[in-house]
Design a protein around this motif. Sequence first.
Motif, PDB file in Angstrom:
ATOM      1  N   PRO A 224      68.992 -75.832 -51.071  1.00  0.00           N
ATOM      2  CA  PRO A 224      67.860 -74.893 -50.999  1.00  0.00           C
ATOM      3  C   PRO A 224      66.926 -75.017 -52.196  1.00  0.00           C
ATOM      4  N   GLU A 225      67.463 -75.327 -53.344  1.00  0.00           N
ATOM      5  CA  GLU A 225      66.608 -75.497 -54.521  1.00  0.00           C
ATOM      6  C   GLU A 225      65.685 -76.699 -54.346  1.00  0.00           C
ATOM      7  N   ALA A 226      66.299 -77.807 -53.852  1.00  0.00           N
ATOM      8  CA  ALA A 226      65.495 -79.025 -53.623  1.00  0.00           C
ATOM      9  C   ALA A 226      64.423 -78.767 -52.570  1.00  0.00           C
ATOM     10  N   ALA A 227      64.825 -78.008 -51.525  1.00  0.00           N
ATOM     11  CA  ALA A 227      63.854 -77.681 -50.468  1.00  0.00           C
ATOM     12  C   ALA A 227      62.724 -76.837 -51.040  1.00  0.00           C
ATOM     13  N   ASP A 228      63.091 -75.943 -51.935  1.00  0.00           N
ATOM     14  CA  ASP A 228      62.105 -75.128 -52.629  1.00  0.00           C
ATOM     15  C   ASP A 228      61.092 -75.997 -53.359  1.00  0.00           C
ATOM     16  N   VAL A 237      59.928 -81.282 -44.976  1.00  0.00           N
ATOM     17  CA  VAL A 237      61.145 -82.090 -44.886  1.00  0.00           C
ATOM     18  C   VAL A 237      61.706 -81.930 -43.482  1.00  0.00           C
ATOM     19  N   TYR A 238      61.939 -83.070 -42.840  1.00  0.00           N
ATOM     20  CA  TYR A 238      62.538 -83.051 -41.510  1.00  0.00           C
ATOM     21  C   TYR A 238      63.966 -83.567 -41.658  1.00  0.00           C
ATOM     22  N   GLY A 239      64.879 -82.754 -41.255  1.00  0.00           N
ATOM     23  CA  GLY A 239      66.273 -83.136 -41.410  1.00  0.00           C
ATOM     24  C   GLY A 239      66.852 -83.656 -40.110  1.00  0.00           C
ATOM     25  N   ILE A 240      67.650 -84.708 -40.245  1.00  0.00           N
ATOM     26  CA  ILE A 240      68.356 -85.234 -39.078  1.00  0.00           C
ATOM     27  C   ILE A 240      69.842 -85.250 -39.421  1.00  0.00           C
ATOM     28  N   ALA A 261      66.958 -74.594 -44.844  1.00  0.00           N
ATOM     29  CA  ALA A 261      66.205 -75.271 -45.913  1.00  0.00           C
ATOM     30  C   ALA A 261      64.998 -76.037 -45.347  1.00  0.00           C
ATOM     31  N   MET A 262      65.259 -76.721 -44.234  1.00  0.00           N
ATOM     32  CA  MET A 262      64.170 -77.532 -43.631  1.00  0.00           C
ATOM     33  C   MET A 262      63.035 -76.629 -43.168  1.00  0.00           C
ATOM     34  N   ARG A 263      63.428 -75.538 -42.505  1.00  0.00           N
ATOM     35  CA  ARG A 263      62.416 -74.606 -41.994  1.00  0.00           C
ATOM     36  C   ARG A 263      61.583 -74.034 -43.129  1.00  0.00           C
ATOM     37  N   GLU A 264      62.232 -73.839 -44.267  1.00  0.00           N
ATOM     38  CA  GLU A 264      61.530 -73.250 -45.400  1.00  0.00           C
ATOM     39  C   GLU A 264      60.385 -74.151 -45.863  1.00  0.00           C
TER      40      GLU A 264
END
Lengths: 328, 295
Positions: A224-228, A237-240, A261-264
């Motif tokens: 979550p920090e990285a996504a932030d 960011v699109y996660g697979i 995280a991705m949605r954020e």
Amino acid sequence: MELRLWFLLPAGLLVLVAAAWLVLRRHRRNDGTAAPVAHADRLTSLPSYQAALRRYRRWLGVVLASGLVLALCLLVLASRPVLQGTGRDQRVNRDIVLCLDVSGSMTSTDALLVEVFRSLAEQFRGERIGLTIFDSSAVQVFPLTDDYDFVTDQLDQAKAALDGDSGGYSFFDGTYNGRGSSLIGDGLASCVSSFPRLGTEERPRSIILATDNKLAGRPIFELPEAADLAARNSIRVYGINPNDFDAGTPRGQPGEEMRAAMRETGGDYFALNSRNAVTGIVARVQATEAAKLPGPERTQFSDRPELLLWVALAALACMVLGLRRIRS
Amino acid sequence: MATLLQKVKSRMFLFAHRKARGVLNGEYTSVFRGRSLDFDDLRGYIPGDEVRDIDWKASARFGSPLVKRYVAVRKQTVLLVADTGRNMAARALGGEPKRDILVLALGLMGYLALKHGDDVALVYGDSRGFHRIPGHGTEGHLESLLQAVNSATTLDAGASDLSAQLEYVARNYRRRMLLFIVTDEVALTDELEQRIRRLTAQHELLWLTVRDAELVGAGFPGSAVYDVADLVGVPALLARDPEVAREYHDAEQERTAAMEEFLTRHGIALARLGSSDDIMAGLFGLLERHRRAKR
């Protein structure tokens, strides 16, 4: 269809009318060089003269008409006919970083992704693509570039290494330098920092992150920090996730955490159920990007002289033909 | 001031030498001098004199040909009939205004008449009306006639109407006289034929046609022309059409032939002039033909 220099049109028309008026006036006024003759009716009443006069008038009409068309065409061309459109060129200046978790469980998914992007790279025009792989530490395989030959080459090598059929173990060199494995947060943060000129240059940026979010170790950045970090830099960011085995209550599960995280970041999350779905997922990512990223809406003008040029050419040809007929 | 008559005279002097001028005098004499039975005197033969006037006996005695001169029956009047419509202000075949040729021809004929003591009268005008100046035998009178013709013949004048003019002549001149008609290439109409026929019964006619500018081919004058009748321009480009040129020449030839045939049939001498350079030869030919036609 619009005219960029529209004011040339009335000005040109004015000049045209003035010229026509001058010519007509000069024609009307006998300038003294014309010789007076008697019995011209003896010439003009001849049937052959009448026929010749009709021919002459016809061709004169052709010359005048084509001259007028030519002049109008040139006038309109001079005022620059343009197609005005509102363009969104998000596709062509997009940056995409492939961020691949190369821990053992992920290689086959990575290989599929690389293959899809290799074929996509052949259609790219202006997009930049980069590849970063990570396990316990991140390695940038190649930075963002639009040198597609190079990209294809690199993706080929990556695919070979990921398929494990090349002796190129060195491909993964440098990904085991951290403590633990699959330090996803760190990997994503590395990917985020691989974008150049963050914050100074406006470009749509996105990361395609392939990971199963199975963390083993203590990363510096939690996911979550990285996504932030990504969100702060407007990077989607699109996660697979090929191994979304979430069960029971979603909260706290790796898949759900990744989805959140991705949605954020404004991106999306895809659980990969079948290997063949990679292509579809990439297409959806592309579509989502296109929809989400209208880009700055700009008025675009493109010159459209072709049709008028052809008409002008045809008119010129008619005019030359008519003039030749009249003079013969 | 260079008067019109002076121009005529200088033209005569330019014409070869004295002998040739004498020929013209002789022609005029044998054509126009009335012949009475009253013998006047003898003078040296000038080429152009009637051979039957030669006094052979006197010539034999004298050693060179002598001709008898008779006292004229009466003073003749030469009536100059000048078409001074705007047609005559247009261009002639040679490029000059037809008026110049007209004035020169009238002057020449008038001068010849004066030299032989005849009177010269004038009828001129256009469709707007005709005028006449009675005969008189002085150079000053001839000069005023020429001036009248010269100033009447402008592009602003009325249209030429020869048959009306001939009608006017027939109405106003009962006494037999010599008519010198100068006009351009008029077309022969029934009306005109009738008028000419009527005049020949009463007068002697000499006919001079001033040829019109060619409207086709190489003769096309300059770059542009317009008709004096309606001021409408004629496109020069069309005149180059060979088909048009052929048809035009055919029509012209037909017109000329018809006129010549008609005049010849009625014993009227005809000369056609395209330029003032030919005027002496043209007039000489005209007198010569008239003399032959009379016999």
